[in-house]
Motif scaffolding. Structure first.
Motif, PDB file in Angstrom:
ATOM      1  N   LEU A   1     -15.538  61.512 -59.521  1.00 15.87           N
ATOM      2  CA  LEU A   1     -15.954  62.748 -58.860  1.00 15.87           C
ATOM      3  C   LEU A   1     -14.881  63.243 -57.902  1.00 15.87           C
ATOM      4  O   LEU A   1     -14.627  64.460 -57.815  1.00 15.87           O
ATOM      5  N   SER A   2     -14.223  62.332 -57.217  1.00 15.16           N
ATOM      6  CA  SER A   2     -13.140  62.725 -56.303  1.00 15.16           C
ATOM      7  C   SER A   2     -11.979  63.347 -57.082  1.00 15.16           C
ATOM      8  O   SER A   2     -11.393  64.356 -56.666  1.00 15.16           O
ATOM      9  N   GLU A   3     -11.656  62.740 -58.212  1.00 15.11           N
ATOM     10  CA  GLU A   3     -10.583  63.290 -59.051  1.00 15.11           C
ATOM     11  C   GLU A   3     -10.972  64.661 -59.600  1.00 15.11           C
ATOM     12  O   GLU A   3     -10.136  65.579 -59.657  1.00 15.11           O
ATOM     13  N   ASP A   4     -12.226  64.805 -60.010  1.00 16.83           N
ATOM     14  CA  ASP A   4     -12.691  66.108 -60.513  1.00 16.83           C
ATOM     15  C   ASP A   4     -12.621  67.175 -59.428  1.00 16.83           C
ATOM     16  O   ASP A   4     -12.224  68.320 -59.689  1.00 16.83           O
ATOM     17  N   ILE A   5     -13.003  66.791 -58.225  1.00 16.20           N
ATOM     18  CA  ILE A   5     -12.959  67.753 -57.114  1.00 16.20           C
ATOM     19  C   ILE A   5     -11.524  68.163 -56.819  1.00 16.20           C
ATOM     20  O   ILE A   5     -11.235  69.348 -56.582  1.00 16.20           O
ATOM     21  N   ASP A   6     -10.602  67.192 -56.853  1.00 13.83           N
ATOM     22  CA  ASP A   6      -9.187  67.520 -56.628  1.00 13.83           C
ATOM     23  C   ASP A   6      -8.670  68.476 -57.710  1.00 13.83           C
ATOM     24  O   ASP A   6      -7.960  69.448 -57.410  1.00 13.83           O
ATOM     25  N   ALA A   7      -9.026  68.195 -58.961  1.00 14.14           N
ATOM     26  CA  ALA A   7      -8.583  69.055 -60.055  1.00 14.14           C
ATOM     27  C   ALA A   7      -9.181  70.457 -59.941  1.00 14.14           C
ATOM     28  O   ALA A   7      -8.489  71.471 -60.156  1.00 14.14           O
ATOM     29  N   LEU A   8     -10.462  70.510 -59.593  1.00 12.41           N
ATOM     30  CA  LEU A   8     -11.118  71.811 -59.441  1.00 12.41           C
ATOM     31  C   LEU A   8     -10.534  72.583 -58.258  1.00 12.41           C
ATOM     32  O   LEU A   8     -10.373  73.812 -58.329  1.00 12.41           O
ATOM     33  N   SER A   9     -10.224  71.878 -57.190  1.00  9.97           N
ATOM     34  CA  SER A   9      -9.616  72.542 -56.025  1.00  9.97           C
ATOM     35  C   SER A   9      -8.260  73.140 -56.389  1.00  9.97           C
ATOM     36  O   SER A   9      -7.931  74.278 -56.005  1.00  9.97           O
ATOM     37  N   ALA A  10      -7.470  72.368 -57.156  1.00  6.64           N
ATOM     38  CA  ALA A  10      -6.166  72.882 -57.601  1.00  6.64           C
ATOM     39  C   ALA A  10      -6.343  74.087 -58.521  1.00  6.64           C
ATOM     40  O   ALA A  10      -5.604  75.082 -58.424  1.00  6.64           O
ATOM     41  N   SER A  11      -7.339  74.006 -59.408  1.00  3.93           N
ATOM     42  CA  SER A  11      -7.603  75.114 -60.326  1.00  3.93           C
ATOM     43  C   SER A  11      -8.066  76.351 -59.564  1.00  3.93           C
ATOM     44  O   SER A  11      -7.687  77.489 -59.897  1.00  3.93           O
ATOM     45  N   ILE A  12      -8.877  76.135 -58.537  1.00  2.00           N
ATOM     46  CA  ILE A  12      -9.350  77.263 -57.723  1.00  2.00           C
ATOM     47  C   ILE A  12      -8.189  77.915 -56.995  1.00  2.00           C
ATOM     48  O   ILE A  12      -8.071  79.157 -56.961  1.00  2.00           O
ATOM     49  N   ASP A  13      -7.309  77.118 -56.411  1.00  2.00           N
ATOM     50  CA  ASP A  13      -6.135  77.665 -55.716  1.00  2.00           C
ATOM     51  C   ASP A  13      -5.240  78.437 -56.692  1.00  2.00           C
ATOM     52  O   ASP A  13      -4.742  79.525 -56.379  1.00  2.00           O
ATOM     53  N   GLU A  14      -5.043  77.857 -57.872  1.00  2.81           N
ATOM     54  CA  GLU A  14      -4.227  78.527 -58.882  1.00  2.81           C
ATOM     55  C   GLU A  14      -4.883  79.826 -59.351  1.00  2.81           C
ATOM     56  O   GLU A  14      -4.204  80.851 -59.540  1.00  2.81           O
ATOM     57  N   GLY A  15      -6.189  79.805 -59.521  1.00  2.18           N
ATOM     58  CA  GLY A  15      -6.907  81.003 -59.933  1.00  2.18           C
ATOM     59  C   GLY A  15      -6.810  82.111 -58.901  1.00  2.18           C
ATOM     60  O   GLY A  15      -6.595  83.281 -59.241  1.00  2.18           O
ATOM     61  N   LYS A  16      -6.930  81.741 -57.626  1.00  2.00           N
ATOM     62  CA  LYS A  16      -6.814  82.742 -56.557  1.00  2.00           C
ATOM     63  C   LYS A  16      -5.409  83.342 -56.548  1.00  2.00           C
ATOM     64  O   LYS A  16      -5.250  84.567 -56.392  1.00  2.00           O
ATOM     65  N   ALA A  17      -4.394  82.495 -56.714  1.00  2.00           N
ATOM     66  CA  ALA A  17      -3.010  82.992 -56.746  1.00  2.00           C
ATOM     67  C   ALA A  17      -2.784  83.909 -57.939  1.00  2.00           C
ATOM     68  O   ALA A  17      -2.121  84.948 -57.834  1.00  2.00           O
ATOM     69  N   THR A  18      -3.335  83.515 -59.095  1.00  2.00           N
ATOM     70  CA  THR A  18      -3.190  84.337 -60.306  1.00  2.00           C
ATOM     71  C   THR A  18      -3.851  85.696 -60.131  1.00  2.00           C
ATOM     72  O   THR A  18      -3.288  86.738 -60.490  1.00  2.00           O
ATOM     73  N   ILE A  19      -5.062  85.693 -59.582  1.00  2.00           N
ATOM     74  CA  ILE A  19      -5.789  86.951 -59.359  1.00  2.00           C
ATOM     75  C   ILE A  19      -5.020  87.850 -58.402  1.00  2.00           C
ATOM     76  O   ILE A  19      -4.897  89.067 -58.619  1.00  2.00           O
ATOM     77  N   LEU A  20      -4.487  87.268 -57.327  1.00  2.00           N
ATOM     78  CA  LEU A  20      -3.713  88.051 -56.361  1.00  2.00           C
ATOM     79  C   LEU A  20      -2.464  88.639 -57.015  1.00  2.00           C
ATOM     80  O   LEU A  20      -2.149  89.824 -56.819  1.00  2.00           O
ATOM     81  N   LYS A  21      -1.764  87.817 -57.810  1.00  2.00           N
ATOM     82  CA  LYS A  21      -0.556  88.288 -58.490  1.00  2.00           C
ATOM     83  C   LYS A  21      -0.879  89.405 -59.471  1.00  2.00           C
ATOM     84  O   LYS A  21      -0.172  90.423 -59.536  1.00  2.00           O
ATOM     85  N   LEU A  22      -1.949  89.240 -60.240  1.00  2.00           N
ATOM     86  CA  LEU A  22      -2.338  90.271 -61.208  1.00  2.00           C
ATOM     87  C   LEU A  22      -2.744  91.558 -60.502  1.00  2.00           C
ATOM     88  O   LEU A  22      -2.425  92.660 -60.968  1.00  2.00           O
ATOM     89  N   ALA A  23      -3.456  91.427 -59.392  1.00  2.00           N
ATOM     90  CA  ALA A  23      -3.877  92.620 -58.638  1.00  2.00           C
ATOM     91  C   ALA A  23      -2.658  93.377 -58.122  1.00  2.00           C
ATOM     92  O   ALA A  23      -2.604  94.620 -58.194  1.00  2.00           O
ATOM     93  N   GLU A  24      -1.659  92.646 -57.621  1.00  5.85           N
ATOM     94  CA  GLU A  24      -0.440  93.293 -57.125  1.00  5.85           C
ATOM     95  C   GLU A  24       0.317  93.962 -58.268  1.00  5.85           C
ATOM     96  O   GLU A  24       0.844  95.070 -58.115  1.00  5.85           O
ATOM     97  N   GLU A  25       0.380  93.285 -59.409  1.00  7.26           N
ATOM     98  CA  GLU A  25       1.085  93.844 -60.568  1.00  7.26           C
ATOM     99  C   GLU A  25       0.376  95.081 -61.096  1.00  7.26           C
ATOM    100  O   GLU A  25       1.026  96.071 -61.463  1.00  7.26           O
ATOM    101  N   ILE A  26      -0.946  95.034 -61.123  1.00  3.52           N
ATOM    102  CA  ILE A  26      -1.720  96.203 -61.574  1.00  3.52           C
ATOM    103  C   ILE A  26      -1.481  97.387 -60.643  1.00  3.52           C
ATOM    104  O   ILE A  26      -1.298  98.528 -61.093  1.00  3.52           O
ATOM    105  N   ALA A  27      -1.474  97.121 -59.340  1.00  2.00           N
ATOM    106  CA  ALA A  27      -1.238  98.194 -58.367  1.00  2.00           C
ATOM    107  C   ALA A  27       0.164  98.776 -58.541  1.00  2.00           C
ATOM    108  O   ALA A  27       0.351 100.004 -58.497  1.00  2.00           O
TER     109      ALA A  27
END
Length: 317
Positions: free
Chosen positions: A31-57
């Motif tokens: 469960l700790s490993e899953d949480i770490d992986a999900l946290s990394a995925s969440i951070d990456e997803g937020k960065a991707t969304i921000l980058k895409l939003a800037e590119e779209i603008a």
């Protein structure tokens, strides 16, 4: 018997602890490993969304700039086209007018070259001594009188009346030498000037038409390239928006999974806290407790042997 039962119970409890503690450790680790992986995925997803939003603008702004540039270019092209058309029309009209004037002047000069009166004088005739009639026509003659009075009767006898031949004859010059004017002078004649003007109008028309063709071609190339870039940017914007929607959906899923996993880990930690007093904090380990019971059993067996020995049995009698 009591000690054997305690030993059996202790062994069962130890097996339970080993099993549950082992499973709990594996669960908490996963469960700790899953949480770490999900946290990394969440951070990456937020960065991707921000980058895409800037590119779209950025792409949206570039499309707006392209549309503005195309609009301005179209406005300028229409104005330039109208100006060039007006210039060409004026040049054509000028050429037509000059051609008409040239034709009139040529006709005038052709007639003037054979006229018998009011002929333009050359510079050589400005001599005061040459002023007046040529010596070929003298005052007092029938020719002179007929020029002064159209109704004059006299001269050549033709039937019943006398007439004077007043018509112009080749070689006859009545008011000085024949003058052709300056229309044929190469640099300063009227016709030469008109020819220069005609050439200027023709050059203006040709240059303007060439400039119009070049400007139209450049405009078309710009519009084609701008529309191509616009289409590419719109397509990229569409793809980025789809990727952004997908990333946002994944972010929501990862966030929900992370919360659920954290809840599971919290439950596993609580279960571990319950196992600790039962399986760890008992004062003695299972091996220590087993050794103590074995020592106690061995002691009891030794005492039993002593009680059953012959010496003890005889002394008791």
């Amino acid at each position: 018997t009591r000690l054997l039962e305690e030993a059996n119970q202790d062994a069962d409890h130890e097996g339970f602890c080993d099993t549950e503690m082992g499973k709990n450790k594996i669960t908490r680790t996963k469960l700790s490993e899953d949480i770490d992986a999900l946290s990394a995925s969440i951070d990456e997803g937020k960065a991707t969304i921000l980058k895409l939003a800037e590119e779209i603008a950025m792409l949206t702004k570039e499309v707006e700039e392209l549309e503005k540039a195309m609009g301005e270019a179209t406005t300028m092209r229409n104005a330039e086209k109208a100006t060039n058309k007006e210039t060409v029309d004026d040049a054509k009209a000028g050429q037509t007018a000059v051609a008409a004037a040239t034709a009139v002047l040529k006709d005038f000069y052709e007639k003037a070259s054979t006229a018998t009166g009011f002929i333009q004088l050359s510079k050589t005739q400005n001599d005061p001594r040459a002023f007046g009639l040529k010596t070929g026509v003298k005052m007092g003659t029938d020719e002179w009188d007929s020029l002064a009075n159209p109704n004059f009767k006299g001269g050549i006898e033709t039937g019943s009346e006398l007439n004077v031949d007043t018509g112009h004859k080749d070689g006859m010059q009545t008011f000085g030498e024949k003058e052709n004017g300056k229309q044929d002078e190469a640099n300063f004649g009227v016709l030469a000037l008109l020819e220069i003007i005609q050439s200027d109008f023709a050059n203006l028309q040709s240059d303007t038409e060439a400039a119009e063709a070049a400007a139209a071609e450049a405009y078309e190339r710009f519009i084609v390239e701008a529309n191509k870039n616009k289409s590419m940017k719109l397509k990229k914007t569409e793809m980025d928006e789809a990727d952004k929607i997908s990333a946002e959906a994944k972010l929501q899923t990862d966030t929900a999974d992370s919360k659920a996993t954290q809840d599971e880990l919290l439950a596993a930690d609580r279960y571990y806290e319950k196992l600790v007093p039962q399986c760890i904090d008992q004062g003695q380990t299972f091996e220590e407790r087993t050794g103590a019971r074995k020592a106690e059993i061995d002691s009891l067996k030794e005492a039993l042997k002593l009680l059953e020995s012959p010496d003890i049995a005889t002394s008791s009698l």
